[in-house]
Design an enzyme around this catalytic site. Sequence first.
Site, PDB file in Angstrom:
ATOM      1  N   LYS A 201       0.859  -1.182   0.000  1.00 54.24           N
ATOM      2  CA  LYS A 201       0.000   0.000   0.000  1.00 54.24           C
ATOM      3  C   LYS A 201       0.892   1.229   0.000  1.00 54.24           C
ATOM      4  O   LYS A 201       1.709   1.427   0.897  1.00 54.24           O
ATOM      5  CB  LYS A 201      -0.885  -0.011   1.240  1.00 54.24           C
ATOM      6  CG  LYS A 201      -1.779   1.212   1.331  1.00 54.24           C
ATOM      7  CD  LYS A 201      -2.789   1.045   2.432  1.00 54.24           C
ATOM      8  CE  LYS A 201      -3.674   2.262   2.554  1.00 54.24           C
ATOM      9  NZ  LYS A 201      -4.695   2.084   3.582  1.00 54.24           N
ATOM     10  N   ARG A 211     -11.118   9.450   1.985  1.00 59.30           N
ATOM     11  CA  ARG A 211     -11.010  10.088   3.304  1.00 59.30           C
ATOM     12  C   ARG A 211     -12.197  11.017   3.539  1.00 59.30           C
ATOM     13  O   ARG A 211     -12.654  11.189   4.667  1.00 59.30           O
ATOM     14  CB  ARG A 211      -9.671  10.822   3.412  1.00 59.30           C
ATOM     15  CG  ARG A 211      -8.505   9.831   3.469  1.00 59.30           C
ATOM     16  CD  ARG A 211      -7.151  10.488   3.494  1.00 59.30           C
ATOM     17  NE  ARG A 211      -6.094   9.478   3.319  1.00 59.30           N
ATOM     18  CZ  ARG A 211      -4.828   9.750   3.046  1.00 59.30           C
ATOM     19  NH1 ARG A 211      -4.441  11.016   2.935  1.00 59.30           N
ATOM     20  NH2 ARG A 211      -3.947   8.787   2.889  1.00 59.30           N
ATOM     21  N   LYS A 224       1.128   9.964   5.488  1.00 59.03           N
ATOM     22  CA  LYS A 224       1.271   8.594   6.001  1.00 59.03           C
ATOM     23  C   LYS A 224       2.575   7.947   5.537  1.00 59.03           C
ATOM     24  O   LYS A 224       2.700   6.726   5.488  1.00 59.03           O
ATOM     25  CB  LYS A 224       0.049   7.768   5.575  1.00 59.03           C
ATOM     26  CG  LYS A 224      -1.279   8.317   6.115  1.00 59.03           C
ATOM     27  CD  LYS A 224      -2.450   7.346   5.954  1.00 59.03           C
ATOM     28  CE  LYS A 224      -3.715   7.893   6.618  1.00 59.03           C
ATOM     29  NZ  LYS A 224      -4.848   6.940   6.556  1.00 59.03           N
ATOM     30  N   GLU A 240       7.742  -6.782   1.093  1.00 58.31           N
ATOM     31  CA  GLU A 240       6.502  -6.706   1.887  1.00 58.31           C
ATOM     32  C   GLU A 240       5.646  -7.956   1.667  1.00 58.31           C
ATOM     33  O   GLU A 240       5.130  -8.544   2.613  1.00 58.31           O
ATOM     34  CB  GLU A 240       5.681  -5.464   1.500  1.00 58.31           C
ATOM     35  CG  GLU A 240       6.230  -4.138   2.024  1.00 58.31           C
ATOM     36  CD  GLU A 240       5.962  -3.927   3.511  1.00 58.31           C
ATOM     37  OE1 GLU A 240       5.347  -4.786   4.158  1.00 58.31           O
ATOM     38  OE2 GLU A 240       6.393  -2.887   4.045  1.00 58.31           O
ATOM     39  N   LYS A 255      -2.190  -1.545  -3.917  1.00 53.82           N
ATOM     40  CA  LYS A 255      -3.061  -0.380  -3.837  1.00 53.82           C
ATOM     41  C   LYS A 255      -2.236   0.901  -3.865  1.00 53.82           C
ATOM     42  O   LYS A 255      -1.238   0.968  -3.156  1.00 53.82           O
ATOM     43  CB  LYS A 255      -3.848  -0.477  -2.524  1.00 53.82           C
ATOM     44  CG  LYS A 255      -4.708   0.707  -2.206  1.00 53.82           C
ATOM     45  CD  LYS A 255      -5.329   0.490  -0.862  1.00 53.82           C
ATOM     46  CE  LYS A 255      -6.114   1.730  -0.505  1.00 53.82           C
ATOM     47  NZ  LYS A 255      -6.602   1.684   0.837  1.00 53.82           N
ATOM     48  N   SER A 281     -10.363   5.420  -4.653  1.00 54.03           N
ATOM     49  CA  SER A 281     -11.348   6.486  -4.804  1.00 54.03           C
ATOM     50  C   SER A 281     -10.910   7.583  -5.780  1.00 54.03           C
ATOM     51  O   SER A 281     -11.720   8.081  -6.559  1.00 54.03           O
ATOM     52  CB  SER A 281     -11.643   7.092  -3.440  1.00 54.03           C
ATOM     53  OG  SER A 281     -10.446   7.564  -2.834  1.00 54.03           O
ATOM     54  N   TYR A 319     -15.305   0.763  -6.981  1.00 60.04           N
ATOM     55  CA  TYR A 319     -16.597   1.422  -6.775  1.00 60.04           C
ATOM     56  C   TYR A 319     -17.492   1.247  -7.999  1.00 60.04           C
ATOM     57  O   TYR A 319     -18.651   1.642  -7.988  1.00 60.04           O
ATOM     58  CB  TYR A 319     -16.377   2.906  -6.438  1.00 60.04           C
ATOM     59  CG  TYR A 319     -15.481   3.064  -5.224  1.00 60.04           C
ATOM     60  CD1 TYR A 319     -16.011   2.942  -3.943  1.00 60.04           C
ATOM     61  CD2 TYR A 319     -14.108   3.267  -5.358  1.00 60.04           C
ATOM     62  CE1 TYR A 319     -15.184   3.030  -2.822  1.00 60.04           C
ATOM     63  CE2 TYR A 319     -13.274   3.365  -4.249  1.00 60.04           C
ATOM     64  CZ  TYR A 319     -13.818   3.242  -2.986  1.00 60.04           C
ATOM     65  OH  TYR A 319     -13.008   3.320  -1.888  1.00 60.04           O
TER      66      TYR A 319
HETATM   67  C1  PBG Z   1      -7.376   3.274   5.422  1.00 61.02           C
HETATM   68  C2  PBG Z   1      -7.779   3.035   4.027  1.00 61.02           C
HETATM   69  C3  PBG Z   1      -7.627   3.959   2.990  1.00 61.02           C
HETATM   70  C4  PBG Z   1      -8.234   3.385   1.867  1.00 61.02           C
HETATM   71  C5  PBG Z   1      -8.715   2.110   2.236  1.00 61.02           C
HETATM   72  N1  PBG Z   1      -8.402   1.906   3.592  1.00 61.02           N
HETATM   73  C6  PBG Z   1      -7.089   5.334   2.974  1.00 61.02           C
HETATM   74  C7  PBG Z   1      -5.806   5.671   3.572  1.00 61.02           C
HETATM   75  O1  PBG Z   1      -4.914   4.829   3.744  1.00 61.02           O
HETATM   76  O2  PBG Z   1      -5.633   6.850   3.893  1.00 61.02           O
HETATM   77  C8  PBG Z   1      -8.328   4.065   0.538  1.00 61.02           C
HETATM   78  C9  PBG Z   1      -9.349   3.576  -0.398  1.00 61.02           C
HETATM   79  C10 PBG Z   1      -9.663   4.501  -1.523  1.00 61.02           C
HETATM   80  O3  PBG Z   1      -9.052   5.564  -1.696  1.00 61.02           O
HETATM   81  O4  PBG Z   1     -10.595   4.151  -2.257  1.00 61.02           O
HETATM   82  N2  PBG Z   1      -6.609   2.390   6.089  1.00 61.02           N
END
Ligand code: PBG
Length: 329
Positions: A201, A211, A224, A240, A255, A281, A319
């Site tokens: 990730k 968010r 992050k 990982e 991701k 998203s 989505y």
């Molecule tokens: C949080 C999480 C995130 C997403 C899924 N789980 C956001 C982040 O790490 O800030 C993002 C999913 C998306 O953007 O569709 N642990």
Amino acid sequence: MITGKYPSLRLRRSRKSDWSRRLVEENNLTPNDFILPVFLIDGNNKKQAIESMPDVYRYSLDKITFIVDRAIKKGLPMIALFPNTQKKKKNYLGTEALNEDNLVCKAIRLIKKKYKNEIGIMCDVALDPYTSHGHDGLIKNNYILNDETNKILIDQSLLQAQMGCDVLAPSDMMDGRIGEIRKSLDKNGFKMTQILSYAVKYASGFYGPFRDAVGSKGLLKGDKKNYQMDFRNSNEALREVALDVKEGADMVMVKPGLPYLDIIRLVKDNFKIPVMAYQVSGEYSLLSNGIKKGTIDDHAILESLISFKRAGANAIVSYYADKLDKILK
Ligand code: PBG
């Protein structure tokens, strides 16, 4: 590999008609390739639009059957639950994550009671929907603590498993959490609860609308980057995955999706494990808003989704998962 040459060889021959293109197609999509994210919100009779994500909604629990029925009718194997937690329930330690009456826990119980095993339920394991600072773990001196966070993630996992969650999806990027979660699940009688690790990730700029959807947007302090991966790296992605496979992950996630197709392929070539890709998203929002404006052709959706399959993904969190009939036509 090439067995002739122009003019006797013409690759355009097999592209000349629709039936012929269909005949030689190498990749395709079915509903089995998709996981649908579902956003939850407190209250009654709510199907609340999310500004940055056209046609995506937050549902109150009394409306949840609408979206679960829809997912089942479309033939989707699994949904992923994400809570929009009220601000007053968020705090520095994210304790709402361990409340057995939080939105996610209530939703799992409701869905499992009504639908039994008709559809799988996946839940994120991470603290960000519950912390007042929007980070995935506990903080000390601006640093996200690893081992202390793991302790809470273990409890959160166990709680969600007890509620009936089928697939736990740690999305927090703490070191060592897959092994510790697996151990605690096994010890407590949840040997068959699956783990889908968000192993790869990246600290990405594509998470903004999510968010917003879970209500952590204005809250996030800083970024992050000291736990999510650096997007300059790919060898690190393999390390990982290697660790999480060893620790007992059943499946791994890459991701975001589209900017990381090379990583999906790398992981698939190096580990014979189911690989999921998350079309996040920001990707959804870019495509959907572009299509709405008319600057992007709507077949760009299918084009993007097929690229995940071509790269080697087994399934896609998207989505668009409940909107496939239109897209595949
Ligand atoms: C949080 C999480 C995130 C997403 C899924 N789980 C956001 C982040 O790490 O800030 C993002 C999913 C998306 O953007 O569709 N642990």
